[in-house]
Design a protein around this motif. Structure first.
Motif, mmCIF file in Angstrom:
data_model
loop_
_atom_site.group_PDB
_atom_site.id
_atom_site.type_symbol
_atom_site.label_atom_id
_atom_site.label_comp_id
_atom_site.label_asym_id
_atom_site.label_seq_id
_atom_site.Cartn_x
_atom_site.Cartn_y
_atom_site.Cartn_z
ATOM 1 N N ALA A 293 74.784 62.776 85.817
ATOM 2 C CA ALA A 293 75.716 63.880 85.617
ATOM 3 C C ALA A 293 74.992 65.133 85.147
ATOM 4 O O ALA A 293 75.314 66.252 85.572
ATOM 5 N N ASP A 296 73.100 66.599 88.097
ATOM 6 C CA ASP A 296 74.048 67.334 88.941
ATOM 7 C C ASP A 296 74.423 68.661 88.295
ATOM 8 O O ASP A 296 74.524 69.699 88.967
ATOM 9 N N GLY A 297 74.663 68.623 86.985
ATOM 10 C CA GLY A 297 75.037 69.839 86.278
ATOM 11 C C GLY A 297 73.965 70.900 86.334
ATOM 12 O O GLY A 297 74.267 72.100 86.466
ATOM 13 N N THR A 326 79.740 65.917 84.106
ATOM 14 C CA THR A 326 79.101 67.143 84.590
ATOM 15 C C THR A 326 79.852 68.367 84.093
ATOM 16 O O THR A 326 79.237 69.375 83.715
#
Length: 458
Positions: A293, A296-297, A326
């Motif tokens: 996450a 992705d962030g 995220t």
């Protein structure tokens, strides 16, 4: 074949004629059957077409504060998928719990459950306690079903312990030829919209309004950067419009290039196709919870800063498990994550350091109170909030329509014709419609030369 009251509605009869026609003893409705509970035990693909039935059910008696609406059109919400898969709980449990109150509530405990939390139609009967509505009025229905004698309701209708979602936690919902609703659920139908357009608006638009605009939500202001997951979904498409209307900067995330094209047509300032970024599902990576996450962030954050120069003030997250960590990581110091629904799962795992040490906030939001519904509907009536309708199906194809939502094969809202015999009916203000323009009213419908989206599938 429709009954004589429905035929009168379809003929545009006035209130006197409608009052003279008898209310039928039975009516056609999309419903679940209690004997189907458990049919998906041990089944991986819980196909809603197995449990969604269309057929006649008994007409309920009308309480003093209720109205009977002849439903011209409705729409599919994700709660229909939850109901039809009996998750997270069979909705028959909700009906039995409600019925234990006794009195008029006892009617809701039936061996069938008529679903549907959106509707547009014509009032054909009013209870003797109804004051502000008349037979013949054209209305849309708010999904918020509250007890007006509960004290908390008068502060915020969503805080009442007896607040329920009509057609999900109550019986006699909108995916039917008739529906029974409380007078406090009614809103005037926007006269420039068709029945199916009007029916696609109330639940998702008002939910987005509360999440973003209301004092109970994120309270967007001019210049706010707002990350919107699922930006061409029912909630997301309204969120994009509300952020734009409020002077904010919508950053929309979608899962395909086709949806990205639709999002650009909605006027979204920044469009991100997550499939091109190799984004994961927000779960664990190599045994390290939340690591994916955060990765992705970081990728998303670089794109957003490149496009607008700063991190998001707000994350609009109804996706749930797949995106929540995220969202918490990505919003700026002091930022807000506003959440509802959780269509990918209710168990959210995130690294609390990014919340607590950066003074971020999480706001839980659910549906909208009557005032929020009314204010949102006012925007629709003014032509400042457009329907998110993408396709239309007849009621007898509710299984196929709901399956598309279950598999995320749709964009925006999936409309359902109930008594309306064909799309395009119900417009009583053609001048306003012409002023707004068909293309603006249908931002998610296929345009000339585009890949067609299923419409009125039979």
């Amino acid at each position: 074949m429709t009954d004589s009251l429905a035929q009168a509605v379809l003929a545009g009869a006035d209130a006197d004629v409608l009052e003279r026609e008898p209310v039928p003893d039975r009516y056609t409705a999309a419903h679940l059957r209690v004997e189907d509970v458990g049919v998906f035990d041990g089944v991986e693909d819980k196909d809603v077409r197995r449990t969604l039935h269309v057929g006649d059910v008994p007409m309920p008696e009308l309480a003093p504060d209720e109205v009977l609406v002849a439903v011209m059109a409705s729409s599919v919400n994700y709660n229909t998928v939850w109901s039809a898969t009996f998750e997270p709980l069979p909705t028959f449990d909700f009906l039995r719990r409600y019925a234990r109150q006794g009195g008029w509530a006892a009617r809701h405990d039936q061996p069938y459950h008529v679903m549907g939390s959106d509707a547009a139609g014509v009032i054909v009967r009013t209870g003797n306690g109804v004051r502000r509505w008349r037979t013949g009025d054209h209305v849309v229905v708010s999904c918020t079903h509250v007890d007006d004698q509960e004290p908390a309701t008068h502060s915020d209708g969503m805080l009442g312990a007896d607040q329920r979602i009509w057609g999900f936690e109550t019986n006699f919902g909108g995916l039917a030829h008739y529906t029974v609703v409380r007078a406090s659920q009614l809103l005037p139908k926007a006269a420039h919209l068709t029945w199916e357009e009007a029916a696609s608006v109330p639940l998702c638009a008002a939910t987005s309004y509360r999440m973003l605009v209301s004092e109970h939500g994120a309270r967007i202001k001019q210049g706010d950067v707002v990350l919107i997951w699922g930006a061409t979904g029912g909630l997301g498409a309204f969120a994009v419009q509300l952020v734009k209307n409020g002077g904010g900067i919508p950053v929309g995330v979608v899962s395909s290039e086709a949806k990205a094209d639709l999002l650009r047509r909605l006027g979204c300032d920044v469009v991100i196709n997550r499939s091109e970024l190799g984004m994961g599902d927000g779960g664990d990576t190599d045994g390290d919870p939340g690591r994916r996450a955060i990765e992705d962030g970081k990728r998303l954050g670089r794109i957003i800063r490149r496009e607008v120069g700063e991190d998001p003030h707000i994350a609009f997250d109804f996706i749930g498990r797949a995106t929540f960590a995220t969202s918490v990581f990505l919003v700026r110091r002091g930022g807000t994550v506003v959440t509802c629904g959780s269509s990918t799962g209710y168990q959210h795992h995130y690294d609390n350091r990014y919340l607590w040490m950066n003074l971020k906030r999480i706001i839980g939001s659910h549906s909208a109170n009557f005032q929020e519904q009314w204010e949102c509907n006012r925007l629709v009536q003014m032509g400042r909030l457009m329907p998110a309708l993408s396709e239309v199906h007849p009621l007898d194809r509710i299984g196929e329509a709901s399956r598309r939502v279950q598999q995320n094969l749709h964009t925006g809202k999936v409309g359902v014709l109930c008594l309306a015999p064909e799309p395009g009916l119900g417009v009583t203000d053609p001048a306003t419609r012409a002023r707004i323009g068909e293309e603006r009213l249908s931002p998610l419908r296929p345009q000339a030369g585009a890949t067609p989206v299923p419409a009125l599938a039979r």
